[in-house]
Design a protein around this motif. Structure first.
Motif, PDB file in Angstrom:
ATOM      1  N   HIS A  15      22.495  52.710  60.695  1.00 10.75           N
ATOM      2  CA  HIS A  15      21.506  53.637  60.130  1.00 10.75           C
ATOM      3  C   HIS A  15      21.273  53.331  58.650  1.00 10.75           C
ATOM      4  CE1 HIS A  15      22.135  57.013  63.357  1.00 10.75           C
ATOM      5  NE2 HIS A  15      21.243  56.115  63.744  1.00 10.75           N
TER       6      HIS A  15
ATOM      7  N   HIS B  48      20.132  48.352  67.294  1.00 10.49           N
ATOM      8  CA  HIS B  48      20.787  49.640  67.037  1.00 10.49           C
ATOM      9  C   HIS B  48      20.635  50.566  68.241  1.00 10.49           C
ATOM     10  CE1 HIS B  48      21.815  53.523  65.582  1.00 10.49           C
ATOM     11  NE2 HIS B  48      20.568  53.936  65.654  1.00 10.49           N
TER      12      HIS B  48
ATOM     13  N   GLU C 100      23.564  52.539  70.506  1.00  7.82           N
ATOM     14  CA  GLU C 100      23.613  53.986  70.731  1.00  7.82           C
ATOM     15  C   GLU C 100      23.486  54.326  72.228  1.00  7.82           C
ATOM     16  OE1 GLU C 100      20.577  56.471  68.824  1.00  7.82           O
ATOM     17  OE2 GLU C 100      21.831  56.407  67.037  1.00  7.82           O
TER      18      GLU C 100
ATOM     19  N   HIS D 170      16.352  60.681  75.131  1.00  9.49           N
ATOM     20  CA  HIS D 170      16.647  59.993  73.871  1.00  9.49           C
ATOM     21  C   HIS D 170      16.153  58.544  73.939  1.00  9.49           C
ATOM     22  CE1 HIS D 170      19.658  59.903  70.304  1.00  9.49           C
ATOM     23  NE2 HIS D 170      18.850  58.862  70.216  1.00  9.49           N
TER      24      HIS D 170
ATOM     25  N   HIS E 203      13.418  56.286  71.632  1.00 12.47           N
ATOM     26  CA  HIS E 203      13.601  54.930  71.099  1.00 12.47           C
ATOM     27  C   HIS E 203      12.450  54.025  71.549  1.00 12.47           C
ATOM     28  CE1 HIS E 203      18.309  55.410  70.823  1.00 12.47           C
ATOM     29  NE2 HIS E 203      17.665  56.073  69.872  1.00 12.47           N
TER      30      HIS E 203
ATOM     31  N   HIS F   5      14.501  61.438  63.391  1.00 13.30           N
ATOM     32  CA  HIS F   5      15.192  61.060  64.627  1.00 13.30           C
ATOM     33  C   HIS F   5      16.699  61.255  64.482  1.00 13.30           C
ATOM     34  CE1 HIS F   5      15.929  58.993  68.420  1.00 13.30           C
ATOM     35  NE2 HIS F   5      16.932  58.413  67.800  1.00 13.30           N
TER      36      HIS F   5
ATOM     37  N   ASP G 255      20.054  62.043  66.994  1.00 13.19           N
ATOM     38  CA  ASP G 255      21.325  61.309  66.934  1.00 13.19           C
ATOM     39  C   ASP G 255      22.513  62.227  66.660  1.00 13.19           C
ATOM     40  OD1 ASP G 255      19.802  59.096  67.380  1.00 13.19           O
ATOM     41  OD2 ASP G 255      20.039  58.238  65.379  1.00 13.19           O
TER      42      ASP G 255
END
Ligand code: FEO
Length: 136
Positions: A20, A57, A61, A76, A80, A117, A122
């Motif tokens: 991040h 990334h 996740e 989720h 993305h 986001h 997250d």
């Protein structure tokens, strides 16, 4: 518009926090380059880097969410994918003709997306993971 990394974005997962923070830095660098009037080709390279790094990334996740059988994984993941589709669309339009997507506003769009986001999606994942730890 610069985005400022801060403790409100910390998930507590070392790799995810590192990714991040790197995304914050890449977006700020992109925004600075826009202000400096960098050549369109260089800006497109930076946008391509951001897209690749964001994809990596998201895989990190999503792997954590799959392992934990996270209930909102599908939603989720859709968030993305929507971001990646938008960035791909912007890149393709700019490939056709850079004037179709003026760069002004792109840094703000990316920065707003990332900060919202993390705070909305997250942090909820990592709260869940704290309550439902997965065996190594
Ligand atoms: Fe850190 Fe869901 O992206």
């Amino acid at each position: 518009m610069r985005i400022q990394w801060g403790e409100q974005f910390i998930t507590g997962h070392g790799l995810v926090d590192h990714q991040h923070e790197a995304l914050f830095a890449a977006i700020n660098e992109f925004d600075l380059a826009l202000e400096a009037g960098l050549a369109p080709q260089r800006m497109d390279e930076m946008l391509a880097f951001l897209e690749r790094y964001a994809r990596e990334h998201f895989v990190t996740e999503e792997f954590l969410m799959v392992r934990a059988d996270y209930p909102s994984l599908a939603l989720h993941k859709t968030e993305h994918e929507r971001l990646l589709l938008r960035v791909k669309f912007i890149r393709e339009l700019r490939d056709q003709d850079p004037s179709l997507v003026p760069p002004e506003g792109l840094g703000k769009f990316l920065g707003d997306w990332l900060t919202n986001h993390i705070l909305t999606w997250d942090l909820a994942v990592f709260e869940y993971l704290k309550e439902h730890p997965v065996e190594a």
